[in-house]
Design a protein around this motif. Structure first.
Motif, PDB file in Angstrom:
ATOM      1  N   LEU A  40      88.026   5.620 -15.407  1.00 57.10           N
ATOM      2  CA  LEU A  40      87.629   6.697 -16.323  1.00 57.10           C
ATOM      3  C   LEU A  40      86.157   6.574 -16.701  1.00 57.10           C
ATOM      4  O   LEU A  40      85.478   7.590 -16.896  1.00 57.10           O
ATOM      5  N   ALA A  41      85.660   5.346 -16.790  1.00 60.38           N
ATOM      6  CA  ALA A  41      84.223   5.164 -17.045  1.00 60.38           C
ATOM      7  C   ALA A  41      83.410   5.764 -15.903  1.00 60.38           C
ATOM      8  O   ALA A  41      82.379   6.415 -16.123  1.00 60.38           O
ATOM      9  N   MET A  42      83.883   5.584 -14.662  1.00 64.27           N
ATOM     10  CA  MET A  42      83.183   6.152 -13.509  1.00 64.27           C
ATOM     11  C   MET A  42      83.235   7.677 -13.519  1.00 64.27           C
ATOM     12  O   MET A  42      82.282   8.358 -13.112  1.00 64.27           O
ATOM     13  N   SER A  43      84.334   8.231 -14.001  1.00 62.73           N
ATOM     14  CA  SER A  43      84.475   9.693 -14.016  1.00 62.73           C
ATOM     15  C   SER A  43      83.453  10.355 -14.928  1.00 62.73           C
ATOM     16  O   SER A  43      83.162  11.548 -14.791  1.00 62.73           O
ATOM     17  N   SER A  44      82.861   9.594 -15.849  1.00 63.38           N
ATOM     18  CA  SER A  44      81.874  10.156 -16.773  1.00 63.38           C
ATOM     19  C   SER A  44      80.602  10.599 -16.055  1.00 63.38           C
ATOM     20  O   SER A  44      79.775  11.314 -16.644  1.00 63.38           O
ATOM     21  N   LEU A  45      80.433  10.200 -14.779  1.00 58.74           N
ATOM     22  CA  LEU A  45      79.278  10.668 -14.011  1.00 58.74           C
ATOM     23  C   LEU A  45      79.283  12.185 -13.833  1.00 58.74           C
ATOM     24  O   LEU A  45      78.255  12.774 -13.516  1.00 58.74           O
ATOM     25  N   ASN A  46      80.426  12.802 -14.050  1.00 57.51           N
ATOM     26  CA  ASN A  46      80.522  14.256 -13.921  1.00 57.51           C
ATOM     27  C   ASN A  46      79.808  14.960 -15.073  1.00 57.51           C
ATOM     28  O   ASN A  46      78.957  15.830 -14.852  1.00 57.51           O
ATOM     29  N   GLN A  47      80.115  14.583 -16.291  1.00 57.06           N
ATOM     30  CA  GLN A  47      79.524  15.224 -17.467  1.00 57.06           C
ATOM     31  C   GLN A  47      78.253  14.517 -17.942  1.00 57.06           C
ATOM     32  O   GLN A  47      77.439  15.110 -18.642  1.00 57.06           O
ATOM     33  N   ASP A  48      78.103  13.274 -17.550  1.00 53.16           N
ATOM     34  CA  ASP A  48      76.951  12.477 -17.999  1.00 53.16           C
ATOM     35  C   ASP A  48      76.348  11.762 -16.792  1.00 53.16           C
ATOM     36  O   ASP A  48      76.426  10.539 -16.677  1.00 53.16           O
ATOM     37  N   PRO A  49      75.722  12.494 -15.878  1.00 51.34           N
ATOM     38  CA  PRO A  49      75.204  11.886 -14.650  1.00 51.34           C
ATOM     39  C   PRO A  49      74.026  10.945 -14.913  1.00 51.34           C
ATOM     40  O   PRO A  49      73.332  11.053 -15.931  1.00 51.34           O
ATOM     41  N   LEU A  50      73.825  10.041 -13.967  1.00 49.06           N
ATOM     42  CA  LEU A  50      72.697   9.122 -14.031  1.00 49.06           C
ATOM     43  C   LEU A  50      71.464   9.661 -13.322  1.00 49.06           C
ATOM     44  O   LEU A  50      70.424   8.993 -13.289  1.00 49.06           O
ATOM     45  N   SER A  51      71.558  10.844 -12.769  1.00 48.61           N
ATOM     46  CA  SER A  51      70.466  11.388 -11.959  1.00 48.61           C
ATOM     47  C   SER A  51      69.164  11.500 -12.744  1.00 48.61           C
ATOM     48  O   SER A  51      68.096  11.108 -12.265  1.00 48.61           O
ATOM     49  N   GLY A  52      69.236  12.043 -13.947  1.00 47.85           N
ATOM     50  CA  GLY A  52      68.036  12.158 -14.769  1.00 47.85           C
ATOM     51  C   GLY A  52      67.431  10.810 -15.102  1.00 47.85           C
ATOM     52  O   GLY A  52      66.241  10.559 -14.843  1.00 47.85           O
ATOM     53  N   PRO A  53      68.225   9.893 -15.689  1.00 50.82           N
ATOM     54  CA  PRO A  53      67.687   8.579 -16.017  1.00 50.82           C
ATOM     55  C   PRO A  53      67.162   7.807 -14.807  1.00 50.82           C
ATOM     56  O   PRO A  53      66.189   7.065 -14.919  1.00 50.82           O
ATOM     57  N   MET A  54      67.803   7.980 -13.637  1.00 51.89           N
ATOM     58  CA  MET A  54      67.355   7.231 -12.460  1.00 51.89           C
ATOM     59  C   MET A  54      65.962   7.651 -12.008  1.00 51.89           C
ATOM     60  O   MET A  54      65.262   6.881 -11.348  1.00 51.89           O
ATOM     61  N   SER A  55      65.535   8.838 -12.360  1.00 54.86           N
ATOM     62  CA  SER A  55      64.198   9.287 -11.967  1.00 54.86           C
ATOM     63  C   SER A  55      63.099   8.495 -12.659  1.00 54.86           C
ATOM     64  O   SER A  55      61.936   8.531 -12.240  1.00 54.86           O
ATOM     65  N   SER A  56      63.467   7.753 -13.720  1.00 51.47           N
ATOM     66  CA  SER A  56      62.472   6.945 -14.429  1.00 51.47           C
ATOM     67  C   SER A  56      62.528   5.469 -14.038  1.00 51.47           C
ATOM     68  O   SER A  56      61.756   4.666 -14.552  1.00 51.47           O
ATOM     69  N   VAL A  57      63.446   5.123 -13.133  1.00 49.46           N
ATOM     70  CA  VAL A  57      63.556   3.726 -12.702  1.00 49.46           C
ATOM     71  C   VAL A  57      62.360   3.384 -11.823  1.00 49.46           C
ATOM     72  O   VAL A  57      62.039   4.105 -10.876  1.00 49.46           O
ATOM     73  N   GLY A  58      61.713   2.276 -12.121  1.00 49.93           N
ATOM     74  CA  GLY A  58      60.474   1.957 -11.418  1.00 49.93           C
ATOM     75  C   GLY A  58      60.537   0.744 -10.521  1.00 49.93           C
ATOM     76  O   GLY A  58      59.493   0.276 -10.056  1.00 49.93           O
ATOM     77  N   VAL A  59      61.726   0.205 -10.270  1.00 45.51           N
ATOM     78  CA  VAL A  59      61.811  -0.992  -9.426  1.00 45.51           C
ATOM     79  C   VAL A  59      61.994  -0.597  -7.962  1.00 45.51           C
ATOM     80  O   VAL A  59      62.480   0.499  -7.654  1.00 45.51           O
TER      81      VAL A  59
END
Length: 242
Positions: free
Chosen positions: A168-187
């Protein structure tokens, strides 16, 4: 060894030179740390490799309470703290890739690099429904039944109720995706996917476009388990990247 993670403990295996660069391998939903044994040992001549069982998986404690992706990232930080590791490269497959991404977003100072294998930063309605169905099956029929439905035939069965919470934690990618936050990852980031992955390669392509300077490998003839199906190539490519 066991690492305490705020009310539950996690099973951890480490190999290689203690002072070498740290690399953490993170397995996917319903798997265990054993799936990374070949890859971790292949790198342990030069790297301090770490594998651990996610909560409710393998030999780690079952936690039958609701959890978030952030909670799973906190578990990983407990692993690093338990080994006195300040910063590590994270190698995550499928759901383990989600944990790696969430950790990079929530705790950027603890992550030196990312290798994301057969994973995605978001999921559509159908995939979210599959996660929910997996959670229902795991609670009602147990971890072995969930593994069979996922066509996983080897490895220890996860705790059913605990697996449901992680799904269920994984299913949260539907309503709360990581796509936006990942655009700021700098590694430095390496994205790997098989061209025959049943989830498709689209999520990996999206990831590669989100993270500036990332490297993308679409491996011909490989499926969802590309790191095992093409193990020799994967180990060489990961070593080169690291």
């Amino acid at each position: 060894m066991r690492v305490e993670a705020g009310g539950h403990s996690l099973e951890v295996v480490s190999e290689g030179p203690r002072g070498g660069p740290a690399v953490v391998f993170i397995h996917g939903l319903a798997a265990s740390l054993s799936v990374w044994s070949e890859q971790a040992r292949a790198l342990s001549d030069s790297f301090f490799t770490i594998r651990y069982d996610l909560r409710s998986h393998g030999a780690s404690d079952a936690t039958r309470v609701e959890c978030s992706r952030h909670d799973l990232a906190v578990d990983l930080i407990h692993v690093l703290d338990g080994l006195s590791i300040e910063k590590a490269a994270l190698v995550g497959h499928s759901g383990g890739g989600v944990v790696a991404m969430q950790t990079a977003v929530d705790f950027p100072d603890r992550v030196s690099a990312l290798c994301l294998v057969g994973t995605a930063s978001e999921c559509n309605d159908a995939t979210a429904a599959w996660y929910r169905e997996t959670a229902v099956r795991a609670r009602a029929e147990g971890g072995e039944a969930a593994m069979r439905a996922m066509r996983m035939s080897s490895g220890p069965a996860p705790d059913g109720a605990g697996l449901a919470c992680v799904a269920l934690a994984m299913s949260s990618l539907n309503q709360d995706p990581l796509s936006g936050p990942m655009s700021s990852v700098g590694v430095p980031t390496l994205v790997v996917v098989g061209d025959n992955d049943f989830l498709g390669a689209g999520g990996s392509v999206i990831l590669s476009r989100l993270v500036a300077g990332s490297e993308l490998e679409i491996v011909k003839g490989a499926g969802h388990g590309v790191y095992q199906e093409k193990s020799l190539w994967f180990c060489q490519r990961l070593r080169e990247f690291l």
